[in-house]
Design a protein around this motif. Structure first.
Motif: not given
Ligand code: ZN
Length: 374
Positions: A119-148
């Protein structure tokens, strides 16, 4: 670390031992002559051997071979760990929801997902804004839904980072994300470790994600997990326990936890709070300021203040390392890092009690109440 330890504390300056730019002794960046102005170095033998249970996935054969570990906790909910970080993803049967993307996992998280689903990644949730936990978020590309949380969006707009794209969907208090019938309950209960740090809960699978509040099998990382709001961080332990969960992913130490781990972390935190109040009512500032009449006033005051905080911190640390905990063990036998990081946690707790809790009254016209300090 070469043989630098044998030079420790002997006043050697970084750069000694260099020949033709090749370091054969002390690296040029190694500073060990600062005395009281610097941070002390430690040796392996300064600390206890940690309890084995705290190792988590670190030495599992698949992790040693692939560089990451992925494991289904329950009903399509997966835990992934690598590089001392943990995150989660959900296979909904029609798209993957990723919760956090630590840069230390990086593209190995893509491998972990591909290992268990097409299955493709369609959604991403950010737990919080810190780079050490979400700093690879861009690798899923621009088209997914990002919830925070809306605070996370505000912070990422204020401090933009191409590796942490701004969320596309935000909420202020509670939100249920439902994808192909799979439910995740998101909740913001106020600032704790950071602003916008949310709880993410899979109610049917009884899996909770609560990042950077506690670490299963470990003491809270230095300075109460670098938390911004210690009152909120303390409260978060109870908020976690209000959930009905069998698994908790906490973001670090290559381990998931259980309710038991949260109760243990809460007991450790409660002990630090208890001994911090005791220290604040026992250690006497006057003991350190009484000789300030001699010498340069400013230097004397600085030294008195430093010694006062050292005395407070050491008081709490000694109590923490001596106390018999609820199962009869010492903290350093029960939790990894207790003999290393308790002093940092004690220092932060003491400082934040001063800032966040009114605990010793205020200056009156006829003088200070007993035990008063700022
Ligand atoms: Zn964090």
């Amino acid at each position: 670390m070469s043989d630098s330890h044998q030079h420790q504390g002997h006043g050697h300056h970084a750069g000694e031992g260099h020949k033709d730019g090749i370091c054969d002794c002390i690296p040029s960046w190694y500073v060990d002559h600062l005395g009281q102005a610097g941070m002390p170095y430690v040796k392996i033998e300064d600390y206890a051997v940690p309890p084995e249970e705290s190792h988590g996935s670190l030495f599992l054969p698949d992790r040693l071979a692939k560089g990451y570990h992925v494991e289904e906790l329950r009903g399509g909910v997966y835990w992934v760990s690598a590089g001392w970080y943990d995150c989660m993803f959900v296979s909904t049967g029609n798209g993957v929801i990723v919760v956090d993307a630590p840069p230390s996992l990086g593209e190995r998280l893509l491998d972990a997902i591909a290992e268990v689903t097409d299955e493709p990644v369609t959604h991403m949730i950010y737990s919080h804004w810190h780079a050490d936990h979400i700093g690879a978020a861009s690798m899923f590309g621009p088209d997914i839904i990002r919830v925070a949380h809306e605070k996370t969006r505000e912070l990422l707009q204020r401090f933009p980072d191409p590796d942490r794209p701004v969320p596309t969907v935000t909420f202020s208090k509670d939100m249920t994300l439902e994808v192909n019938g799979f439910k995740l309950e998101l909740s913001y209960k106020g600032q704790n470790h950071s602003e916008g740090n949310i709880f993410i809960y899979a109610p049917e699978q009884k899996v909770l994600v609560a990042i950077d509040i506690l670490a299963p099998g470990w003491v809270a990382f230095k300075d109460c997990d670098s938390s911004e709001n210690i009152s909120g961080w303390i409260e978060a332990h109870d908020q976690i326990l209000e959930y009905d969960f069998d698994f908790i992913i906490c973001g670090h130490v290559s381990r998931y936890g259980t309710r038991e781990d949260v109760l243990t972390a809460k007991e450790y935190t409660d002990d630090i709070i208890r001994f911090s109040y005791e220290a604040l009512h026992t250690v006497e500032l006057e003991h350190f300021v009484k000789d300030m009449g001699e010498g340069p006033y400013r230097a004397a005051f600085r030294a008195a203040e430093e010694n006062f905080f050292a005395a407070l911190t050491n008081y709490v640390t000694q109590k923490m390392l001596e106390v018999k905990t609820s199962n009869g063990q010492l903290w350093q036998e029960r939790l990894n890092g207790a003999d290393v990081m308790t002093k940092n946690n004690a220092y932060t707790m003491l400082q934040k009690i001063r800032l966040e809790k009114s605990h010793n009254g205020y200056m009156k016209r006829d003088g200070a109440p007993e035990g008063f300090f700022l």
